[in-house]
Design an enzyme around this catalytic site. Structure first.
Site, PDB file in Angstrom:
ATOM      1  N   LYS A 184       0.815  -1.242  -0.222  1.00  0.00           N
ATOM      2  CA  LYS A 184      -0.157   0.023   0.186  1.00  0.00           C
ATOM      3  C   LYS A 184       1.073   1.345  -0.210  1.00  0.00           C
ATOM      4  CE  LYS A 184      -1.880   2.664   3.096  1.00  0.00           C
ATOM      5  NZ  LYS A 184      -1.754   4.008   2.252  1.00  0.00           N
ATOM      6  N   GLU A 259      10.393   0.763  10.014  1.00  0.00           N
ATOM      7  CA  GLU A 259      11.245   1.893   9.452  1.00  0.00           C
ATOM      8  C   GLU A 259      10.343   3.280   9.873  1.00  0.00           C
ATOM      9  OE1 GLU A 259      14.165   1.402   8.420  1.00  0.00           O
ATOM     10  OE2 GLU A 259      14.450  -0.537   7.561  1.00  0.00           O
ATOM     11  N   CYS A 293      13.926  10.719   5.871  1.00  0.00           N
ATOM     12  CA  CYS A 293      14.103  10.319   7.302  1.00  0.00           C
ATOM     13  C   CYS A 293      15.481  10.299   7.704  1.00  0.00           C
ATOM     14  CB  CYS A 293      13.558   9.020   7.287  1.00  0.00           C
ATOM     15  SG  CYS A 293      14.230   7.671   5.895  1.00  0.00           S
ATOM     16  N   GLU A 389      10.468  15.367  14.609  1.00  0.00           N
ATOM     17  CA  GLU A 389      10.668  15.436  13.446  1.00  0.00           C
ATOM     18  C   GLU A 389       9.810  16.320  12.512  1.00  0.00           C
ATOM     19  OE1 GLU A 389       9.353  11.790  11.207  1.00  0.00           O
ATOM     20  OE2 GLU A 389      11.323  11.663  10.356  1.00  0.00           O
TER      21      GLU A 389
END
Ligand code: NAD
Length: 501
Positions: A184, A259, A293, A389
């Protein structure tokens, strides 16, 4: 760059790829794919519902025995053809990736697409090197050996920042090891994942081995993660969503590979090459408009170099060309969406109250989701801008005095995905590589990745590895096989049951 195909024509049959066919989703809801550089809708498609996920899982399940039963050489040949098709279609992939993400075309063409082709070539080779332990007579009376086997249908979920590479990182090790997969992609960036699956079919990989469901996380994503016929969930995305995915996967006893987010430190010691560190910080923080990331997000600079570093980074950020992703000279494209641009702006606006915006800190006036490269100084280590983040073109810079302090600050967030150390002193470099808690430590560089090496997190950045032969630990299971060598009816160990009878 010329538009090599029309997106609407290409996906006229739908944006679900199940059993080797494009088809429309049946959720009753539609989703727009938007070019973030202009705000223009490039495709409206019917989202996947749970019935589409069921169909994709059924197709993957049906394809599994044949694909798992193919020889490693057969799978390797198919992956080599796959790499060749991807390479032939490189221009289309680069165009579509830049269109849906707003990536500068030079980034798509020189990083995303060749990285994907190289991954396919790597896993074509690696498919022939899947090994269990060699046989041995460990008990004395038996021969034991270990079989490394495929696990079944893998359900994978990917983010929007590198849609093509994320599809490659999820699909390639899974299928090289003999599994089949339902992926997905993020609902706002399905184009190159669909093209990737089509390329697999064109390369002769059997229908049902690679399936794509383009749907919402809370609907198609959760249904895939909780599906009883899916044996493993491999998720790349944010840490909060990763926690939810882990909960749902655990409830159905699945293998999990996560992850997650990152907040990479960039540690500059006072003997570093200042010019290299300044260039590394600007490139490492702004690649993919900072939506990476592993991007450098927190620069810690030892006091003697601090002022010159801040000035150098601000000056260099000011020279970057921000604009149309399809203009060959563009260095920085828009963010993925206007919503993401606004989210980044809100982080900077909150930081402004206690820290100093050295450069950037605003959106240029145009229709795209642009935000200027931004450098922030004088922030507190425990402030949001240093800890959270942001996923945008924002670098925070802080000074440090001793080496001990620098390494402690580098480790002082919940994340542990990537990091870098900048020094010409081999002992300092070696110490940093030992003591920084992250899945990757670069020395005198920041960002490069390579198919042969593992990518994955420490701490709240998750667990498990993408790329490299290490990824096979996620996508295979090992079986102990034990042969009796005595050929006697009454085994020696039966004494524990029968005594001396
Ligand atoms: P996200 O977590 O919002 O979404 C990721 C994927 O999860 C999307 O496909 C989304 O539809 C799906 N999803 C959302 N809710 C779900 C649910 N309840 N159940 C199942 N699936 C669900 O992340 P994003 O905004 O798309 O991507 C940015 C994030 O990804 C950042 O945090 C970034 O650090 C991370 N990322 C990590 C890596 C890595 O290798 N560690 C690589 C790329 C991106």
């Amino acid at each position: 760059m010329a538009n090599s195909f029309q997106v609407r024509d290409r996906f006229a049959a739908g944006a679900q790829y199940i059993g080797g066919q494009l088809r429309p989703g049946t959720s009753g809801r539609t989703q727009d794919v938007v070019n973030p550089a202009t705000g223009e809708v490039v495709l409206s498609y019917a989202l996947a519902g749970t019935a589409d996920v069921d169909a994709a899982v059924a197709a993957a399940r049906a394809a599994f025995p044949g694909w798992a039963g193919a020889t490693p050489g057969e799978r390797s040949d198919a992956l080599l053809r796959f790499a060749a098709v991807l390479a032939e279609r490189a221009g289309e992939f680069a165009y579509a990736e830049s269109l849906q993400c707003g990536k500068p075309i030079k980034l798509s063409r020189e990083f995303d697409v060749p990285g994907t082709v190289d991954n396919a070539s790597f896993f074509a080779g690696a498919a022939r090197h899947l090994q269990g332990q060699s046989a041995g007579e460990y008990s004395g009376d038996h021969t034991s050996y270990v079989r490394r086997e495929a696990i079944g249908v893998v359900g994978s979920i990917a983010p929007w920042n590198y849609p093509l590479q994320m599809a490659a990182w999820k699909v390639l090790p899974a299928i090289a090891a003999g599994n089949t997969i339902v992926l997905k992609p993020a609902e706002i960036t399905p184009l190159t994942s669909l093209m990737f699956a089509q390329a697999a079919t064109e390369a002769g990989i059997p229908d049902g081995v690679v399936n794509i469901v383009s749907g919402l996380g809370a609907v198609a994503g959760e249904h895939l993660v909780g599906h009883p016929d899916v044996v493993m969930t491999s998720f790349t995305g944010s840490t909060p969503v990763g926690k939810r995915v882990a909960e749902v996967a655990t409830a159905t006893v699945k293998r999990i590979h996560l992850e997650l987010g990152g907040k990479a430190p960039f540690l500059v010691f006072d003997d570093a090459d200042l010019e290299a560190a300044v260039h590394g910080a600007v490139a490492g923080s702004l690649i993919n408009t900072g939506q990476d990331c592993t991007a450098a997000t927190r620069a810690y600079v030892q006091r003697p170099l601090y002022d010159a570093f801040v000035q150098g980074v601000a000056d260099l950020m000011g020279t970057l060309r921000i604009g149309d992703p399809f203009d060959e000279s563009t260095d920085i494209g828009p963010l993925i969406s206007h919503a993401q641009r606004d989210r980044v702006a809100a982080f900077v606006d909150r930081a402004r109250e206690t820290a100093r915006v050295v450069t950037g800190g605003e959106a240029p006036e145009n229709d795209g989701a642009y935000y200027l490269p931004t450098l922030i100084a004088d922030a507190a280590q425990d402030s949001e801008i240093v800890q959270a983040e942001i996923f945008g073109p924002v670098l925070v810079v802080l000074p440090f005095d001793s080496d001990d302090e620098g390494i402690a600050l580098a480790n002082d967030t919940p994340y542990g995905l990537a990091s870098s150390a900048w020094t010409r002193d081999v002992f300092r470099a070696n110490r940093a590589t030992r003591e920084i808690q992250a899945g990757c430590v670069w020395v005198n560089d920041h960002i490069p990745i390579i198919s042969e090496m593992p990518h994955g997190g420490y701490k709240a950045s998750g667990f498990g590895k993408d790329m490299s032969a290490y990824s096979f630990e996620e996508y295979t299971q090992v079986k102990h096989v034990m042969f009796d060598n005595t050929a006697v009816a009454r085994k020696d160990w039966h004494r524990t049951i029968f005594g001396d009878r």
